[in-house]
Design a protein around this motif. Structure first.
Motif, PDB file in Angstrom:
ATOM      1  N   ASP A 130       6.195  12.771  -5.641  1.00  0.00           N
ATOM      2  CA  ASP A 130       5.451  11.722  -4.914  1.00  0.00           C
ATOM      3  C   ASP A 130       5.767  11.742  -3.426  1.00  0.00           C
ATOM      4  O   ASP A 130       4.896  11.471  -2.596  1.00  0.00           O
ATOM      5  CB  ASP A 130       5.766  10.341  -5.492  1.00  0.00           C
ATOM      6  CG  ASP A 130       5.080  10.104  -6.831  1.00  0.00           C
ATOM      7  OD1 ASP A 130       3.976  10.653  -7.046  1.00  0.00           O
ATOM      8  OD2 ASP A 130       5.650   9.369  -7.652  1.00  0.00           O
ATOM      9  N   ARG A 150       3.770  14.471  -1.893  1.00  0.00           N
ATOM     10  CA  ARG A 150       2.375  14.019  -1.762  1.00  0.00           C
ATOM     11  C   ARG A 150       2.222  13.080  -0.564  1.00  0.00           C
ATOM     12  O   ARG A 150       1.271  13.200   0.210  1.00  0.00           O
ATOM     13  CB  ARG A 150       1.944  13.332  -3.064  1.00  0.00           C
ATOM     14  CG  ARG A 150       0.497  12.875  -3.073  1.00  0.00           C
ATOM     15  CD  ARG A 150       0.037  12.511  -4.489  1.00  0.00           C
ATOM     16  NE  ARG A 150       0.706  11.381  -5.072  1.00  0.00           N
ATOM     17  CZ  ARG A 150       0.265  10.127  -4.993  1.00  0.00           C
ATOM     18  NH1 ARG A 150      -0.845   9.836  -4.351  1.00  0.00           N
ATOM     19  NH2 ARG A 150       0.937   9.158  -5.582  1.00  0.00           N
ATOM     20  N   LEU A 151       3.159  12.167  -0.381  1.00  0.00           N
ATOM     21  CA  LEU A 151       3.139  11.238   0.753  1.00  0.00           C
ATOM     22  C   LEU A 151       3.148  11.994   2.078  1.00  0.00           C
ATOM     23  O   LEU A 151       2.304  11.767   2.948  1.00  0.00           O
ATOM     24  CB  LEU A 151       4.354  10.303   0.665  1.00  0.00           C
ATOM     25  CG  LEU A 151       4.574   9.345   1.832  1.00  0.00           C
ATOM     26  CD1 LEU A 151       3.551   8.233   1.819  1.00  0.00           C
ATOM     27  CD2 LEU A 151       5.989   8.767   1.766  1.00  0.00           C
ATOM     28  N   ASN A 152       4.098  12.902   2.228  1.00  0.00           N
ATOM     29  CA  ASN A 152       4.290  13.605   3.504  1.00  0.00           C
ATOM     30  C   ASN A 152       3.262  14.705   3.755  1.00  0.00           C
ATOM     31  O   ASN A 152       3.164  15.199   4.879  1.00  0.00           O
ATOM     32  CB  ASN A 152       5.698  14.186   3.575  1.00  0.00           C
ATOM     33  CG  ASN A 152       6.730  13.107   3.744  1.00  0.00           C
ATOM     34  OD1 ASN A 152       6.476  12.048   4.295  1.00  0.00           O
ATOM     35  ND2 ASN A 152       7.933  13.373   3.256  1.00  0.00           N
ATOM     36  N   ASP A 202      -0.005  14.206   3.153  1.00  0.00           N
ATOM     37  CA  ASP A 202      -1.290  13.542   3.386  1.00  0.00           C
ATOM     38  C   ASP A 202      -1.561  13.429   4.891  1.00  0.00           C
ATOM     39  O   ASP A 202      -0.833  12.734   5.600  1.00  0.00           O
ATOM     40  CB  ASP A 202      -1.261  12.154   2.746  1.00  0.00           C
ATOM     41  CG  ASP A 202      -2.598  11.443   2.810  1.00  0.00           C
ATOM     42  OD1 ASP A 202      -3.304  11.555   3.835  1.00  0.00           O
ATOM     43  OD2 ASP A 202      -2.929  10.742   1.837  1.00  0.00           O
ATOM     44  N   GLU A 245      -3.725  11.785   6.564  1.00  0.00           N
ATOM     45  CA  GLU A 245      -3.989  10.419   7.024  1.00  0.00           C
ATOM     46  C   GLU A 245      -2.687   9.623   7.140  1.00  0.00           C
ATOM     47  O   GLU A 245      -2.474   8.895   8.107  1.00  0.00           O
ATOM     48  CB  GLU A 245      -4.961   9.735   6.059  1.00  0.00           C
ATOM     49  CG  GLU A 245      -5.661   8.558   6.683  1.00  0.00           C
ATOM     50  CD  GLU A 245      -6.742   7.990   5.769  1.00  0.00           C
ATOM     51  OE1 GLU A 245      -7.147   6.846   6.033  1.00  0.00           O
ATOM     52  OE2 GLU A 245      -7.171   8.666   4.811  1.00  0.00           O
ATOM     53  N   VAL A 246      -1.799   9.774   6.173  1.00  0.00           N
ATOM     54  CA  VAL A 246      -0.488   9.106   6.220  1.00  0.00           C
ATOM     55  C   VAL A 246       0.302   9.610   7.431  1.00  0.00           C
ATOM     56  O   VAL A 246       0.977   8.839   8.108  1.00  0.00           O
ATOM     57  CB  VAL A 246       0.304   9.355   4.914  1.00  0.00           C
ATOM     58  CG1 VAL A 246       1.755   8.901   5.054  1.00  0.00           C
ATOM     59  CG2 VAL A 246      -0.364   8.663   3.735  1.00  0.00           C
ATOM     60  N   GLU A 259      -0.792  10.791  10.278  1.00  0.00           N
ATOM     61  CA  GLU A 259      -1.601  10.797  11.497  1.00  0.00           C
ATOM     62  C   GLU A 259      -0.768  10.607  12.766  1.00  0.00           C
ATOM     63  O   GLU A 259      -1.065  11.200  13.804  1.00  0.00           O
ATOM     64  CB  GLU A 259      -2.660   9.687  11.405  1.00  0.00           C
ATOM     65  CG  GLU A 259      -3.503   9.534  12.640  1.00  0.00           C
ATOM     66  CD  GLU A 259      -4.513   8.408  12.533  1.00  0.00           C
ATOM     67  OE1 GLU A 259      -5.266   8.236  13.510  1.00  0.00           O
ATOM     68  OE2 GLU A 259      -4.557   7.705  11.498  1.00  0.00           O
ATOM     69  N   PRO A 314       1.567  17.016   9.004  1.00  0.00           N
ATOM     70  CA  PRO A 314       2.116  16.791   7.660  1.00  0.00           C
ATOM     71  C   PRO A 314       3.314  17.720   7.420  1.00  0.00           C
ATOM     72  O   PRO A 314       3.449  18.758   8.073  1.00  0.00           O
ATOM     73  CB  PRO A 314       0.946  17.157   6.728  1.00  0.00           C
ATOM     74  CG  PRO A 314      -0.275  16.972   7.581  1.00  0.00           C
ATOM     75  CD  PRO A 314       0.154  17.378   8.969  1.00  0.00           C
ATOM     76  N   LEU A 367       2.345   5.505   0.464  1.00  0.00           N
ATOM     77  CA  LEU A 367       1.197   6.217  -0.076  1.00  0.00           C
ATOM     78  C   LEU A 367      -0.061   5.406   0.242  1.00  0.00           C
ATOM     79  O   LEU A 367      -0.044   4.175   0.189  1.00  0.00           O
ATOM     80  CB  LEU A 367       1.343   6.401  -1.589  1.00  0.00           C
ATOM     81  CG  LEU A 367       2.419   7.396  -2.028  1.00  0.00           C
ATOM     82  CD1 LEU A 367       2.780   7.192  -3.498  1.00  0.00           C
ATOM     83  CD2 LEU A 367       1.945   8.827  -1.793  1.00  0.00           C
ATOM     84  N   LYS A 368      -1.136   6.101   0.567  1.00  0.00           N
ATOM     85  CA  LYS A 368      -2.369   5.454   1.034  1.00  0.00           C
ATOM     86  C   LYS A 368      -2.885   4.382   0.077  1.00  0.00           C
ATOM     87  O   LYS A 368      -3.400   3.351   0.521  1.00  0.00           O
ATOM     88  CB  LYS A 368      -3.439   6.531   1.220  1.00  0.00           C
ATOM     89  CG  LYS A 368      -4.173   6.420   2.490  1.00  0.00           C
ATOM     90  CD  LYS A 368      -5.159   7.545   2.753  1.00  0.00           C
ATOM     91  CE  LYS A 368      -5.283   8.559   1.671  1.00  0.00           C
ATOM     92  NZ  LYS A 368      -5.765   9.841   2.089  1.00  0.00           N
ATOM     93  N   GLU A 369      -2.742   4.600  -1.223  1.00  0.00           N
ATOM     94  CA  GLU A 369      -3.280   3.624  -2.175  1.00  0.00           C
ATOM     95  C   GLU A 369      -2.547   2.280  -2.125  1.00  0.00           C
ATOM     96  O   GLU A 369      -3.004   1.301  -2.714  1.00  0.00           O
ATOM     97  CB  GLU A 369      -3.302   4.183  -3.603  1.00  0.00           C
ATOM     98  CG  GLU A 369      -1.969   4.598  -4.156  1.00  0.00           C
ATOM     99  CD  GLU A 369      -1.661   6.093  -4.003  1.00  0.00           C
ATOM    100  OE1 GLU A 369      -0.986   6.628  -4.887  1.00  0.00           O
ATOM    101  OE2 GLU A 369      -2.076   6.710  -2.995  1.00  0.00           O
TER     102      GLU A 369
END
Length: 178
Positions: free
Chosen positions: A23, A26-28, A30, A32-33, A35, A40, A101-103
């Motif tokens: 996870d 996945r966070l790092n 992204d 958009e996360v 930006e 990334p 995380l974006k969600e």
């Protein structure tokens, strides 16, 4: 509650576990996360970050804590504290930061978690002040800084972001123990 060092109404804060790595990758990864960062991170860079966070926790008793939803145990990202000693007008200092995380954006988790981490910093760690930094263009993070009671202290050129005009200048906020 055993695995959590402390919690807020909805979030549990803990040291990092190997099972967090997928996870966290996945966070790092992204865009958009990430930006407001140079780029990334690769899986290897993310693993190195997690190891750094774990080391800092064993030395300092704090880190950018892994944050979970208490209701489900689901990893949402990190919220916590980190020792910073790069060249800046306010360093060395303990910084508060977050990355979710974006969600999990837009649900108040960063603000709730940061408030709880500040309480931990001042009550448990007996820190006298905490700072926070973000690129001046990162208005969402700056809003969290304001919501948790921090005061804007000024702008500065972050040495880790030199040559990246979209990320410099940065703003720096501070909160002193009441």
């Amino acid at each position: 509650m055993d695995k959590y060092l402390f919690s807020s109404d909805r979030l549990g804060f803990r040291n990092w576990m190997d099972s967090d790595l997928p996870d966290f990758i996945r966070l790092n990864a992204d865009p958009e996360v990430m930006e407001y960062f140079p780029r990334p991170l690769t899986p290897e860079e993310t693993m190195a970050s997690m190891e750094r966070f774990q080391r800092q926790f064993s030395v300092k008793g704090y880190t950018y804590f892994a944050a979970d939803l208490l209701q489900t145990g689901e990893f949402i990202g990190f919220i916590g504290l980190s020792w910073q000693d790069y060249q800046a007008p306010f360093t060395p200092a303990t910084d508060i930061g977050w990355r979710l995380l974006k969600e999990f954006w837009g649900k108040g988790y960063a603000t709730e978690g940061a408030k709880q981490c500040l309480e931990f910093a001042f009550e448990n760690l007996n820190l006298e002040e905490v700072v926070s930094v973000c690129p001046a263009t990162n208005l969402r993070s700056e809003l969290v800084m304001k919501k948790i009671g921090m005061q804007e202290m000024g702008k500065f050129e972050h040495p880790g972001l030199l040559g990246l005009p979209r990320l410099n200048p940065c703003v720096w906020y501070e909160l002193k123990k009441a």
